[in-house]
Design a protein around this motif. Structure first.
Motif: not given
Length: 224
Positions: A95-106, A148-151
């Protein structure tokens, strides 16, 4: 010296052996070149997020700092995910990895062609902004926090998370003229943002307290 038939047969064997050896050498060379290229890519790109590594960021930062005294200067933003350990504890490292991957794209969204976004390690990410004033850097950092706050971060397990990030901003030549103090200033500003409540941008101008002073000590940061 051999009879013609024997000599011809032996010569064919020699030619076949030479061609086979040449083919193997060529294939070996191609494999070696492919391996070297793959290792170079691995050294330059973080395999999880697709962001560049710190090695690439450091190189780009040194180049940018050579011209930091002219024009708008260079801004550096360090950010990390607020309470990232809680995410790993509740949803596992996947789950943490998925957050980091999506954050990178953002984070890539809205960056300019010359901007560098790098994963420093763990959940810490750096954004290097050449030809960027301190005010413009702060505005971008605030936009990143708001985005990030709104995503909604959607995990493969079916969960949807709302997260926040904290950011620290430093600027060359305003706060530092070299790479190490520029990092130190951004790190101290990030610490101050965390200490002040998270989900915000800290800058060198905001720094107070003995712990922040300790983080800046010896870094030759220019006083705001």
């Amino acid at each position: 010296l051999l009879p013609l038939r024997t000599a011809t047969t032996d010569a064919m064997y020699v030619v076949a052996a030479i061609l086979s050896t040449s083919g193997l050498l060529i294939e070996s060379g191609e494999r070696r070149a492919s391996l070297m290229s793959q290792l170079a890519r691995q050294a330059a790109v973080d395999p999880l997020t697709g962001l560049v590594t710190r090695r690439v960021l450091d190189s780009a930062a040194r180049s940018a700092l050579l011209g930091a005294a002219s024009g708008s200067g260079t801004a550096l933003i360090l950010l990390d995910v607020d309470r990232f350990k809680d995410i790993n504890d509740h949803y596992g490292h996947l789950g943490g990895d998925e957050v980091l991957m999506q954050l990178a794209g953002l984070l890539i969204q809205g960056t300019r062609a010359d901007d560098i976004v790098s994963r420093m390690g763990g959940d810490e990410i750096a954004m290097l902004l050449p030809a960027c004033s301190e005010a413009a850097g702060r505005k971008l950092a605030e936009q990143v926090c708001a985005r990030v706050r709104a995503h909604p971060f959607r995990l493969s397990q079916g969960h949807e998370l709302m997260i926040t990030v904290s950011a620290g901003l430093s600027h060359a030549p305003t706060h530092a003229n070299d790479l190490r103090p520029l990092y130190a200033a951004a790190d101290a500003a990030l610490y101050d943002a965390k200490r002040s409540g998270r989900d915000r941008v800290g800058t060198v101008r905001d720094l107070t307290g003995p712990e922040v002073t300790r983080r800046l000590s010896g870094a030759q940061v220019i006083a705001p």
